[in-house]
Design a protein around this motif. Structure first.
Motif, PDB file in Angstrom:
ATOM      1  N   LEU A   1      49.594 -11.819   8.373  1.00 60.48           N
ATOM      2  CA  LEU A   1      48.344 -12.592   8.409  1.00 60.48           C
ATOM      3  C   LEU A   1      47.161 -11.765   7.900  1.00 60.48           C
ATOM      4  N   LYS A   2      47.146 -10.475   8.242  1.00 58.61           N
ATOM      5  CA  LYS A   2      46.078  -9.592   7.757  1.00 58.61           C
ATOM      6  C   LYS A   2      46.146  -9.472   6.230  1.00 58.61           C
ATOM      7  N   THR A   3      47.344  -9.331   5.697  1.00 57.52           N
ATOM      8  CA  THR A   3      47.514  -9.214   4.243  1.00 57.52           C
ATOM      9  C   THR A   3      47.109 -10.502   3.549  1.00 57.52           C
ATOM     10  N   LEU A   4      47.476 -11.632   4.118  1.00 56.57           N
ATOM     11  CA  LEU A   4      47.059 -12.917   3.543  1.00 56.57           C
ATOM     12  C   LEU A   4      45.533 -13.050   3.542  1.00 56.57           C
ATOM     13  N   LYS A   5      44.909 -12.610   4.605  1.00 54.96           N
ATOM     14  CA  LYS A   5      43.447 -12.662   4.677  1.00 54.96           C
ATOM     15  C   LYS A   5      42.825 -11.786   3.598  1.00 54.96           C
ATOM     16  N   GLU A   6      43.395 -10.583   3.419  1.00 52.78           N
ATOM     17  CA  GLU A   6      42.877  -9.653   2.413  1.00 52.78           C
ATOM     18  C   GLU A   6      43.048 -10.187   0.993  1.00 52.78           C
ATOM     19  N   THR A   7      44.056 -11.012   0.765  1.00 60.10           N
ATOM     20  CA  THR A   7      44.301 -11.560  -0.572  1.00 60.10           C
ATOM     21  C   THR A   7      43.692 -12.950  -0.739  1.00 60.10           C
ATOM     22  N   GLY A   8      42.882 -13.361   0.215  1.00 62.65           N
ATOM     23  CA  GLY A   8      42.248 -14.665   0.128  1.00 62.65           C
ATOM     24  C   GLY A   8      43.240 -15.818   0.193  1.00 62.65           C
ATOM     25  N   GLY A   9      44.357 -15.598   0.873  1.00 66.67           N
ATOM     26  CA  GLY A   9      45.369 -16.646   1.016  1.00 66.67           C
ATOM     27  C   GLY A   9      46.354 -16.726  -0.136  1.00 66.67           C
ATOM     28  N   ASN A  10      46.251 -15.817  -1.098  1.00 62.28           N
ATOM     29  CA  ASN A  10      47.156 -15.818  -2.247  1.00 62.28           C
ATOM     30  C   ASN A  10      48.522 -15.278  -1.799  1.00 62.28           C
ATOM     31  N   LYS A  11      49.479 -16.198  -1.645  1.00 65.83           N
ATOM     32  CA  LYS A  11      50.788 -15.828  -1.107  1.00 65.83           C
ATOM     33  C   LYS A  11      51.582 -14.945  -2.067  1.00 65.83           C
ATOM     34  N   SER A  12      51.456 -15.174  -3.357  1.00 69.45           N
ATOM     35  CA  SER A  12      52.178 -14.339  -4.320  1.00 69.45           C
ATOM     36  C   SER A  12      51.686 -12.896  -4.256  1.00 69.45           C
TER      37      SER A  12
ATOM     38  N   LEU B   1      48.947  -1.129  15.481  1.00 69.75           N
ATOM     39  CA  LEU B   1      49.673  -1.567  14.291  1.00 69.75           C
ATOM     40  C   LEU B   1      48.774  -2.327  13.323  1.00 69.75           C
ATOM     41  N   VAL B   2      47.873  -3.111  13.860  1.00 69.90           N
ATOM     42  CA  VAL B   2      46.986  -3.908  13.004  1.00 69.90           C
ATOM     43  C   VAL B   2      45.909  -3.048  12.359  1.00 69.90           C
ATOM     44  N   SER B   3      45.417  -2.045  13.078  1.00 68.52           N
ATOM     45  CA  SER B   3      44.321  -1.244  12.530  1.00 68.52           C
ATOM     46  C   SER B   3      44.769  -0.182  11.536  1.00 68.52           C
ATOM     47  N   TYR B   4      46.038   0.187  11.555  1.00 72.01           N
ATOM     48  CA  TYR B   4      46.528   1.193  10.605  1.00 72.01           C
ATOM     49  C   TYR B   4      46.607   0.556   9.214  1.00 72.01           C
ATOM     50  N   PRO B   5      46.162   1.251   8.153  1.00 71.25           N
ATOM     51  CA  PRO B   5      46.102   0.624   6.826  1.00 71.25           C
ATOM     52  C   PRO B   5      47.456   0.419   6.127  1.00 71.25           C
ATOM     53  N   TRP B   6      48.521   1.019   6.589  1.00 73.30           N
ATOM     54  CA  TRP B   6      49.863   0.875   6.016  1.00 73.30           C
ATOM     55  C   TRP B   6      49.876   1.070   4.507  1.00 73.30           C
ATOM     56  N   PRO B   7      49.560   2.291   4.041  1.00 79.23           N
ATOM     57  CA  PRO B   7      49.551   2.545   2.602  1.00 79.23           C
ATOM     58  C   PRO B   7      50.930   2.359   1.955  1.00 79.23           C
ATOM     59  N   GLY B   8      51.983   2.447   2.737  1.00 80.92           N
ATOM     60  CA  GLY B   8      53.336   2.225   2.218  1.00 80.92           C
ATOM     61  C   GLY B   8      53.761   0.778   2.352  1.00 80.92           C
ATOM     62  N   ASN B   9      52.816  -0.088   2.704  1.00 82.82           N
ATOM     63  CA  ASN B   9      53.047  -1.518   2.868  1.00 82.82           C
ATOM     64  C   ASN B   9      54.133  -1.818   3.885  1.00 82.82           C
ATOM     65  N   VAL B  10      54.873  -2.882   3.681  1.00 85.16           N
ATOM     66  CA  VAL B  10      55.830  -3.344   4.683  1.00 85.16           C
ATOM     67  C   VAL B  10      56.963  -2.340   4.893  1.00 85.16           C
TER      68      VAL B  10
ATOM     69  N   ALA C   1      53.929  -7.716  15.646  1.00 79.54           N
ATOM     70  CA  ALA C   1      53.460  -6.717  14.681  1.00 79.54           C
ATOM     71  C   ALA C   1      53.648  -7.229  13.261  1.00 79.54           C
ATOM     72  N   GLU C   2      54.808  -7.788  12.970  1.00 79.87           N
ATOM     73  CA  GLU C   2      55.067  -8.317  11.641  1.00 79.87           C
ATOM     74  C   GLU C   2      54.133  -9.485  11.336  1.00 79.87           C
TER      75      GLU C   2
END
Length: 102
Positions: free
Chosen positions: A68-79, A4-13, A62-63
């Motif tokens: 957390l992966k998305t937050l890391k990718e956005t540099g912690g930008n929650k918006s 679940l973590v390694s899949y890129p989830w192009p359709g997001n959540v 999984a959620e």
């Protein structure tokens, strides 16, 4: 979890939600396993991680990992993370509070 973590989830959540719902419908027993997930997810991981020895994962984990992966990718930008995940910033904050990750 690795799958679940390694899949890129192009359709997001939304894609993750659909995959989890499908997995729950197809799962045998009380644990979600990789065999319950869509073939696109399985094939992606098989191509990028050939070991195939992954433990079953809870929906909660999984959620959490996706957020957390998305937050890391956005540099912690929650918006920005909330937008990428297809949820509101308030929902993201509530989920982070639930995970004790605020």
């Amino acid at each position: 979890m690795n799958m679940l973590v390694s899949y890129p989830w192009p359709g997001n959540v939304r894609e993750l939600e659909n995959a989890i719902e499908r997995g729950i419908i197809l799962m045998r027993g009380t644990r979600l396993t990789e065999k319950s997930l869509p073939l696109t997810v399985q094939k992606h991981v098989q191509q990028h991680e050939p070991d195939g020895n992954r433990a079953p994962v809870s929906i909660f984990e999984a959620e959490k990992q996706l957020i957390l992966k998305t937050l890391k990718e956005t540099g912690g930008n929650k918006s920005r993370a909330a937008k990428l995940l297809g949820i509101t910033r308030k929902t993201l904050k509530n989920k982070l509070d639930k995970y004790d990750e605020s």
